[in-house]
Design an enzyme around this catalytic site. Structure first.
Site, PDB file in Angstrom:
ATOM      1  N   ASP A 120      44.934  34.824  41.181  1.00 29.18           N
ATOM      2  CA  ASP A 120      44.231  33.547  41.024  1.00 29.18           C
ATOM      3  C   ASP A 120      44.432  32.988  39.619  1.00 29.18           C
ATOM      4  OD1 ASP A 120      42.751  35.582  39.869  1.00 29.18           O
ATOM      5  OD2 ASP A 120      41.040  35.366  41.195  1.00 29.18           O
ATOM      6  N   ASP A 141      28.882  38.293  43.364  1.00 26.23           N
ATOM      7  CA  ASP A 141      28.529  37.567  44.588  1.00 26.23           C
ATOM      8  C   ASP A 141      29.418  37.957  45.772  1.00 26.23           C
ATOM      9  OD1 ASP A 141      30.951  36.373  44.004  1.00 26.23           O
ATOM     10  OD2 ASP A 141      30.180  34.315  43.942  1.00 26.23           O
ATOM     11  N   HIS A 189      32.814  38.056  45.841  1.00 27.76           N
ATOM     12  CA  HIS A 189      34.151  37.461  45.969  1.00 27.76           C
ATOM     13  C   HIS A 189      35.241  38.489  45.683  1.00 27.76           C
ATOM     14  CE1 HIS A 189      33.857  36.128  41.484  1.00 27.76           C
ATOM     15  NE2 HIS A 189      34.764  37.078  41.542  1.00 27.76           N
ATOM     16  N   GLU A 245      35.054  32.612  47.252  1.00 21.59           N
ATOM     17  CA  GLU A 245      33.605  32.621  47.104  1.00 21.59           C
ATOM     18  C   GLU A 245      32.932  32.615  48.485  1.00 21.59           C
ATOM     19  OE1 GLU A 245      32.578  33.420  44.356  1.00 21.59           O
ATOM     20  OE2 GLU A 245      33.001  32.056  42.695  1.00 21.59           O
TER      21      GLU A 245
HETATM   22  C1  F6R Z   1      40.405  38.081  38.940  1.00 21.86           C
HETATM   23  C2  F6R Z   1      39.755  38.179  40.240  1.00 21.86           C
HETATM   24  C3  F6R Z   1      38.275  38.314  40.364  1.00 21.86           C
HETATM   25  C4  F6R Z   1      37.737  39.483  39.542  1.00 21.86           C
HETATM   26  C5  F6R Z   1      36.238  39.593  39.721  1.00 21.86           C
HETATM   27  C6  F6R Z   1      35.654  40.718  38.898  1.00 21.86           C
HETATM   28  O1  F6R Z   1      41.794  37.922  39.110  1.00 21.86           O
HETATM   29  O2  F6R Z   1      40.430  38.124  41.211  1.00 21.86           O
HETATM   30  O3  F6R Z   1      37.941  38.510  41.710  1.00 21.86           O
HETATM   31  O4  F6R Z   1      38.376  40.658  39.964  1.00 21.86           O
HETATM   32  O5  F6R Z   1      35.639  38.387  39.344  1.00 21.86           O
HETATM   33  O6  F6R Z   1      35.822  40.442  37.547  1.00 21.86           O
HETATM   34  P1  F6R Z   1      35.618  41.564  36.450  1.00 21.86           P
HETATM   35  O7  F6R Z   1      36.649  42.587  36.695  1.00 21.86           O
HETATM   36  O8  F6R Z   1      35.833  40.871  35.124  1.00 21.86           O
HETATM   37  O9  F6R Z   1      34.227  42.080  36.633  1.00 21.86           O
END
Ligand code: F6R
Length: 257
Positions: A67, A136, A138, A143
């Protein structure tokens, strides 16, 4: 789903790095799916060491990021492309053109997203996708409430995600972009192996839903229950809300013996 519960982050990173290591020894031109954020950083650090020691090489490999934020300047330190270069790509031996990411500044974001989806398929698909999970629920930036079969698309970040990620933007939520381009859940599910990493009590509810909840768009990561080769590697805190944690520990031990 294989659930591994560990007392420290090095143990999680070692298991994830071993899986990637084994893949590249078996298939040197494998396609790796990269997550940004803090969850995989230890895994990336271990792999970087192993490349330096000559134990693994990505020289024939390719990678696709999950992403990207929409609208950050090309040199913004939190643009995911720059984060991946800094945290991983610059320390390992992927050829520079072999790291691909969604374009968050494309003049036509919708066509750019479709093009990105196609380029993953044209590369032969992702062999192993590294994932983190949002509080949440995702994965990538899918989302709650989205299609469980979505392809790469432009999305709107929840306020919860923007609040969680404000720590990378001077703790100022107004600096966190509102939109993203993200691989869809349908795209991610085509990867041949999924490896999700989560640490900390802030992820406990999302991890419980992921492993033990009903598959639903409310908790997008639950779609992973439908994947034939999904690994969930978590620490004790992230596992703390799991009903069957002791059983998962037993299964992990017995399947490794
Ligand atoms: C980032 C991504 C997100 C993160 C998620 C957790 O490329 O795909 O889904 O993996 O937001 O973020 P962290 O690892 O910073 O807690």
């Amino acid at each position: 789903m294989r659930v591994g519960i560990f007392s420290d982050d090095t143990a999680i990173g070692t298991v994830a790095a071993d899986l990637i290591n084994e893949l590249y020894l078996r298939k040197p031109d494998a396609v790796l799916g990269l997550a940004t954020g803090s969850s995989p950083l230890t895994t990336y650090a271990i792999l970087t060491e192993r490349v330096k020691e000559g134990r693994v090489s990505f020289a024939q490999g390719q990678a696709f990021m999950l992403d990207e934020y929409v609208g950050l300047d090309l040199d913004h330190p939190q643009r995911y492309r720059n984060v991946i270069d800094r945290e991983f790509a610059s320390g390992v031996d992927f050829p520079s053109h072999a790291i691909n990411g969604p374009d968050g500044n494309a003049p036509d974001l919708v066509s750019g997203a479709a093009l990105y989806d196609r380029s993953i398929a044209e590369a032969g698909g992702v062999d192993l996708q590294i994932l983190g999970i949002g509080s949440d629920g995702h994965i990538a930036f899918n989302e709650p409430g989205g299609s469980l079969a979505s392809r790469t698309h432009v999305g709107v970040l929840t306020e919860q995600t923007r609040r969680d990620n404000a720590r990378f933007f001077d703790n100022d939520i107004t600096q966190v972009p509102t939109h993203c381009v993200t691989q869809g859940l349908g795209t991610i599910m085509e990867a041949r192996r999924l490896v999700l990493i989560a640490q900390g009590a802030g992820k406990a509810e999302a991890v419980r839903e992921l492993v033990e909840g009903a598959v639903s768009a409310h908790w997008p990561a639950t779609i992973m229950q439908m994947h034939p080769d999904a690994w969930v590697l978590v620490d004790d805190d992230a596992a703390s809300a799991l009903d069957l944690a002791d059983y998962y520990r037993e299964v992990w031990e017995k399947s490794r013996a």
